[in-house]
Design a protein around this motif. Structure first.
Motif, PDB file in Angstrom:
ATOM      1  N   THR A  36       0.854  -1.186   0.000  1.00 42.49           N
ATOM      2  CA  THR A  36       0.000   0.000   0.000  1.00 42.49           C
ATOM      3  C   THR A  36       0.888   1.234   0.000  1.00 42.49           C
ATOM      4  O   THR A  36       2.096   1.149   0.234  1.00 42.49           O
ATOM      5  CB  THR A  36      -0.924   0.043   1.226  1.00 42.49           C
ATOM      6  OG1 THR A  36      -0.117   0.064   2.410  1.00 42.49           O
ATOM      7  CG2 THR A  36      -1.851  -1.147   1.276  1.00 42.49           C
ATOM      8  N   ARG A  37       0.283   2.375  -0.247  1.00 40.45           N
ATOM      9  CA  ARG A  37       1.025   3.644  -0.186  1.00 40.45           C
ATOM     10  C   ARG A  37       0.837   4.269   1.197  1.00 40.45           C
ATOM     11  O   ARG A  37      -0.264   4.291   1.735  1.00 40.45           O
ATOM     12  CB  ARG A  37       0.535   4.600  -1.259  1.00 40.45           C
ATOM     13  CG  ARG A  37       0.939   4.161  -2.655  1.00 40.45           C
ATOM     14  CD  ARG A  37       0.586   5.267  -3.650  1.00 40.45           C
ATOM     15  NE  ARG A  37       0.796   4.817  -4.989  1.00 40.45           N
ATOM     16  CZ  ARG A  37       1.884   5.083  -5.709  1.00 40.45           C
ATOM     17  NH1 ARG A  37       2.857   5.792  -5.199  1.00 40.45           N
ATOM     18  NH2 ARG A  37       1.998   4.632  -6.935  1.00 40.45           N
ATOM     19  N   GLU A  42       4.773   6.693  -0.661  1.00 44.18           N
ATOM     20  CA  GLU A  42       5.737   5.608  -0.908  1.00 44.18           C
ATOM     21  C   GLU A  42       5.060   4.258  -0.702  1.00 44.18           C
ATOM     22  O   GLU A  42       4.177   4.109   0.146  1.00 44.18           O
ATOM     23  CB  GLU A  42       6.917   5.732   0.055  1.00 44.18           C
ATOM     24  CG  GLU A  42       7.689   7.022  -0.086  1.00 44.18           C
ATOM     25  CD  GLU A  42       8.696   7.198   1.047  1.00 44.18           C
ATOM     26  OE1 GLU A  42       8.538   6.565   2.112  1.00 44.18           O
ATOM     27  OE2 GLU A  42       9.637   7.974   0.852  1.00 44.18           O
ATOM     28  N   TRP A  43       5.508   3.274  -1.482  1.00 41.57           N
ATOM     29  CA  TRP A  43       4.979   1.916  -1.328  1.00 41.57           C
ATOM     30  C   TRP A  43       5.613   1.269  -0.106  1.00 41.57           C
ATOM     31  O   TRP A  43       6.825   1.315   0.080  1.00 41.57           O
ATOM     32  CB  TRP A  43       5.276   1.080  -2.562  1.00 41.57           C
ATOM     33  CG  TRP A  43       4.434   1.450  -3.738  1.00 41.57           C
ATOM     34  CD1 TRP A  43       4.803   2.213  -4.809  1.00 41.57           C
ATOM     35  CD2 TRP A  43       3.070   1.101  -3.948  1.00 41.57           C
ATOM     36  NE1 TRP A  43       3.755   2.358  -5.673  1.00 41.57           N
ATOM     37  CE2 TRP A  43       2.671   1.671  -5.167  1.00 41.57           C
ATOM     38  CE3 TRP A  43       2.145   0.346  -3.238  1.00 41.57           C
ATOM     39  CZ2 TRP A  43       1.401   1.516  -5.688  1.00 41.57           C
ATOM     40  CZ3 TRP A  43       0.876   0.195  -3.755  1.00 41.57           C
ATOM     41  CH2 TRP A  43       0.510   0.781  -4.970  1.00 41.57           C
ATOM     42  N   VAL A  44       4.768   0.638   0.720  1.00 46.58           N
ATOM     43  CA  VAL A  44       5.233  -0.078   1.910  1.00 46.58           C
ATOM     44  C   VAL A  44       4.506  -1.415   2.002  1.00 46.58           C
ATOM     45  O   VAL A  44       3.410  -1.581   1.459  1.00 46.58           O
ATOM     46  CB  VAL A  44       5.001   0.730   3.208  1.00 46.58           C
ATOM     47  CG1 VAL A  44       5.843   2.001   3.220  1.00 46.58           C
ATOM     48  CG2 VAL A  44       3.539   1.059   3.395  1.00 46.58           C
ATOM     49  N   GLU A  47      -0.009  -5.692   5.947  1.00 48.83           N
ATOM     50  CA  GLU A  47      -0.301  -6.991   6.553  1.00 48.83           C
ATOM     51  C   GLU A  47      -0.762  -7.952   5.456  1.00 48.83           C
ATOM     52  O   GLU A  47      -1.650  -7.616   4.662  1.00 48.83           O
ATOM     53  CB  GLU A  47      -1.402  -6.816   7.595  1.00 48.83           C
ATOM     54  CG  GLU A  47      -1.696  -8.038   8.407  1.00 48.83           C
ATOM     55  CD  GLU A  47      -0.636  -8.326   9.447  1.00 48.83           C
ATOM     56  OE1 GLU A  47      -0.544  -9.484   9.862  1.00 48.83           O
ATOM     57  OE2 GLU A  47       0.104  -7.406   9.837  1.00 48.83           O
ATOM     58  N   PRO A  48      -0.175  -9.156   5.364  1.00 50.29           N
ATOM     59  CA  PRO A  48      -0.594 -10.077   4.301  1.00 50.29           C
ATOM     60  C   PRO A  48      -1.980 -10.655   4.570  1.00 50.29           C
ATOM     61  O   PRO A  48      -2.413 -10.746   5.720  1.00 50.29           O
ATOM     62  CB  PRO A  48       0.475 -11.175   4.341  1.00 50.29           C
ATOM     63  CG  PRO A  48       1.022 -11.125   5.718  1.00 50.29           C
ATOM     64  CD  PRO A  48       0.908  -9.706   6.174  1.00 50.29           C
TER      65      PRO A  48
END
Length: 111
Positions: A36-37, A42-44, A47-48
């Protein structure tokens, strides 16, 4: 009944069991990574998603023989409520019965 398709990695070894009638059943969990952004754009890592999957018959035996913890898999499954979900409506469904499984990991095809 709804269908869902997802890809991820096996979170544990496949558990293979046999019903009283001799039919094979395999259970396993698949972790689907998500990104997610954040507030800065920024992309981070997020939780899977964790999916519990059951497969039956020949597919169960094939999955148990071919797939191992960490292997990448592609699952198409149907979602059906458990008896507890029928008795307690509103409880989220978390069990999937796979109608198709594809092994994406190179290691799965060589074991």
């Amino acid at each position: 009944m709804s269908s869902i398709t997802f890809a991820g990695n096996l979170a544990e070894e496949v558990e293979l069991r046999y019903a009283q009638n001799g039919r094979a059943m395999a259970r396993f969990r698949v972790l689907e990574n998500r990104r997610t952004r954040n507030a800065d754009g920024e992309w981070v890592d997020a939780e899977p998603n964790a999916w519990r999957v059951q497969v039956w018959g020949d597919m169960a035996e094939n999955v148990a023989a071919s797939c191992h913890k960490g292997d990448r898999v592609h699952i198409t499954a149907t979602s059906r409520p458990t008896s507890g979900q029928i008795k307690r409506p509103g409880r989220p469904a978390d069990r999937r019965r796979s109608t198709r499984a594809k092994f994406l990991s190179a290691s799965a095809s060589t074991r």
